[in-house]
Design an enzyme around this catalytic site. Sequence first.
Site, PDB file in Angstrom:
ATOM      1  N   ASP A  44      -0.139  -3.566 -14.311  1.00 61.19           N
ATOM      2  CA  ASP A  44      -1.058  -3.571 -15.454  1.00 61.19           C
ATOM      3  C   ASP A  44      -2.459  -3.140 -15.008  1.00 61.19           C
ATOM      4  O   ASP A  44      -3.359  -2.985 -15.835  1.00 61.19           O
ATOM      5  CB  ASP A  44      -1.074  -4.934 -16.161  1.00 61.19           C
ATOM      6  CG  ASP A  44      -1.467  -6.082 -15.251  1.00 61.19           C
ATOM      7  OD1 ASP A  44      -1.631  -5.861 -14.037  1.00 61.19           O
ATOM      8  OD2 ASP A  44      -1.604  -7.213 -15.757  1.00 61.19           O
ATOM      9  N   SER A  45      -2.628  -2.889 -13.704  1.00 63.41           N
ATOM     10  CA  SER A  45      -3.835  -2.223 -13.201  1.00 63.41           C
ATOM     11  C   SER A  45      -4.049  -0.889 -13.914  1.00 63.41           C
ATOM     12  O   SER A  45      -5.160  -0.349 -13.889  1.00 63.41           O
ATOM     13  CB  SER A  45      -3.737  -2.003 -11.689  1.00 63.41           C
ATOM     14  OG  SER A  45      -2.544  -1.319 -11.361  1.00 63.41           O
ATOM     15  N   ASP A  83       4.948  -5.042 -14.300  1.00 71.18           N
ATOM     16  CA  ASP A  83       4.102  -6.173 -14.683  1.00 71.18           C
ATOM     17  C   ASP A  83       4.337  -6.534 -16.144  1.00 71.18           C
ATOM     18  O   ASP A  83       4.417  -5.654 -17.003  1.00 71.18           O
ATOM     19  CB  ASP A  83       2.616  -5.803 -14.543  1.00 71.18           C
ATOM     20  CG  ASP A  83       2.024  -6.190 -13.198  1.00 71.18           C
ATOM     21  OD1 ASP A  83       2.670  -6.954 -12.450  1.00 71.18           O
ATOM     22  OD2 ASP A  83       0.912  -5.714 -12.897  1.00 71.18           O
ATOM     23  N   LYS A 111       7.222  -8.856 -13.095  1.00 72.98           N
ATOM     24  CA  LYS A 111       6.245  -9.666 -12.353  1.00 72.98           C
ATOM     25  C   LYS A 111       5.355 -10.423 -13.338  1.00 72.98           C
ATOM     26  O   LYS A 111       4.851  -9.821 -14.301  1.00 72.98           O
ATOM     27  CB  LYS A 111       5.404  -8.774 -11.426  1.00 72.98           C
ATOM     28  CG  LYS A 111       4.341  -9.540 -10.638  1.00 72.98           C
ATOM     29  CD  LYS A 111       3.837  -8.782  -9.416  1.00 72.98           C
ATOM     30  CE  LYS A 111       2.921  -7.633  -9.683  1.00 72.98           C
ATOM     31  NZ  LYS A 111       1.662  -8.009 -10.338  1.00 72.98           N
ATOM     32  N   GLU A 113       2.114 -13.391 -13.598  1.00 75.03           N
ATOM     33  CA  GLU A 113       1.016 -14.048 -12.887  1.00 75.03           C
ATOM     34  C   GLU A 113       0.933 -15.508 -13.293  1.00 75.03           C
ATOM     35  O   GLU A 113       0.841 -15.822 -14.488  1.00 75.03           O
ATOM     36  CB  GLU A 113      -0.321 -13.371 -13.228  1.00 75.03           C
ATOM     37  CG  GLU A 113      -0.398 -11.926 -12.784  1.00 75.03           C
ATOM     38  CD  GLU A 113      -1.732 -11.277 -13.128  1.00 75.03           C
ATOM     39  OE1 GLU A 113      -2.667 -12.012 -13.520  1.00 75.03           O
ATOM     40  OE2 GLU A 113      -1.842 -10.057 -12.988  1.00 75.03           O
ATOM     41  N   GLU A 180      -2.117 -12.114  -3.737  1.00 77.97           N
ATOM     42  CA  GLU A 180      -3.255 -11.190  -3.809  1.00 77.97           C
ATOM     43  C   GLU A 180      -4.533 -11.904  -3.390  1.00 77.97           C
ATOM     44  O   GLU A 180      -4.856 -12.976  -3.921  1.00 77.97           O
ATOM     45  CB  GLU A 180      -3.389 -10.645  -5.242  1.00 77.97           C
ATOM     46  CG  GLU A 180      -4.610  -9.761  -5.441  1.00 77.97           C
ATOM     47  CD  GLU A 180      -4.589  -8.937  -6.726  1.00 77.97           C
ATOM     48  OE1 GLU A 180      -3.536  -8.870  -7.396  1.00 77.97           O
ATOM     49  OE2 GLU A 180      -5.631  -8.360  -7.048  1.00 77.97           O
TER      50      GLU A 180
END
Length: 264
Positions: A44-45, A83, A111, A113, A180
């Site tokens: 999602d960067s 993501d 993925k 978070e 991270e």
Amino acid sequence: MAVTINTLREYKQKGEAFSALTSYDATFAQVVSEAGVDVILIGDSLGMVLQGHDSTLPVTMDQMIYHVSSVAKGNRGSLIMADMPFMTYGTTEAALENAAELMRAGAHMVKLEGTDWMTDTISALSERGVPVCAHLGLTPQFVNKFGGYKVQGRDEHAAEMMIEHACELEAAGADVLLLECVPAPLAARITQAVKAPVIGIGAGADTDGQVLVVHDMLGITTGRKPRFVKDFLADTGSVQQAVEAYVKAVRDRSFPAEEHTFKA
Ligand SMILES: Nc1nc(=O)c2c([nH]1)NC[C@@H]1CN(c3ccc(C(=O)N[C@@H](CCC(=O)O)C(=O)O)cc3)CN21
Ligand SMILES: CC(C)C(=O)C(=O)O
Ligand SMILES: [Mg+2]
């Protein structure tokens, strides 16, 4: 031979470091997979790198599906990890529906978070056939709670909590963990504490694998360059060679070096 979660487990057992890079389109996916990168992350960067936002929060499911399907067409045997965007896994029901969409678009793993709050969601995904990577430490979707992109797990209490959360997420069914921006000694402790392969970014050289945003490793970071970034294009002549140099440096553990690592 296509990379699967078993391949990543074998790497961990043998102590061989594996590599991951982001890709958002078919061309980069092909170059990256042909260079031998084991995992392609549709991060999602892309909200920051492609869209120019100052965080990852505006990214939508429709956008992720578009990029995952593009990457899937270019991929030549890497494991495709996607993501889940901000608030698309806020409830287990939402997570199941949205993860299914990413898997239909071509992802092999999703993925998420978070910490212990997402154990039930991860169990539900895992039990229904969706492999999960749990992203801990600096989780960019929490930037507004962290008050910036800051190294996590610096004090002893936060470090102990992160180890506990890593173990709980693995027990819940997470197949891979991603750390991270955490101090290298903490990342090393977590990597030893779990059986699941651990991927690091800004987490030192002792995790089982490494990941970077592909634009960063090609030297086109805009704005402030994070400490963990290395430009692999600078010493090579092409994108292909830069990606190959990254794969080799991760494999021989010359990347990340001290200068890319947070000590404490
Ligand atoms: N191009 C790009 N690369 C990334 O790695 C990345 C993105 N974008 N967007 C989403 C998140 C945001 N990320 C970031 C952004 C900034 C820092 C950063 O400035 N870190 C400081 C640490 C500050 C401290 O000591 O607490 C550094 O010096 O690296 C880290 C990760 C990682 N992700
Ligand atoms: C930086 C990596 C780990 C990521 O989550 C992303 O690219 O969105
Ligand atoms: Mg991300």
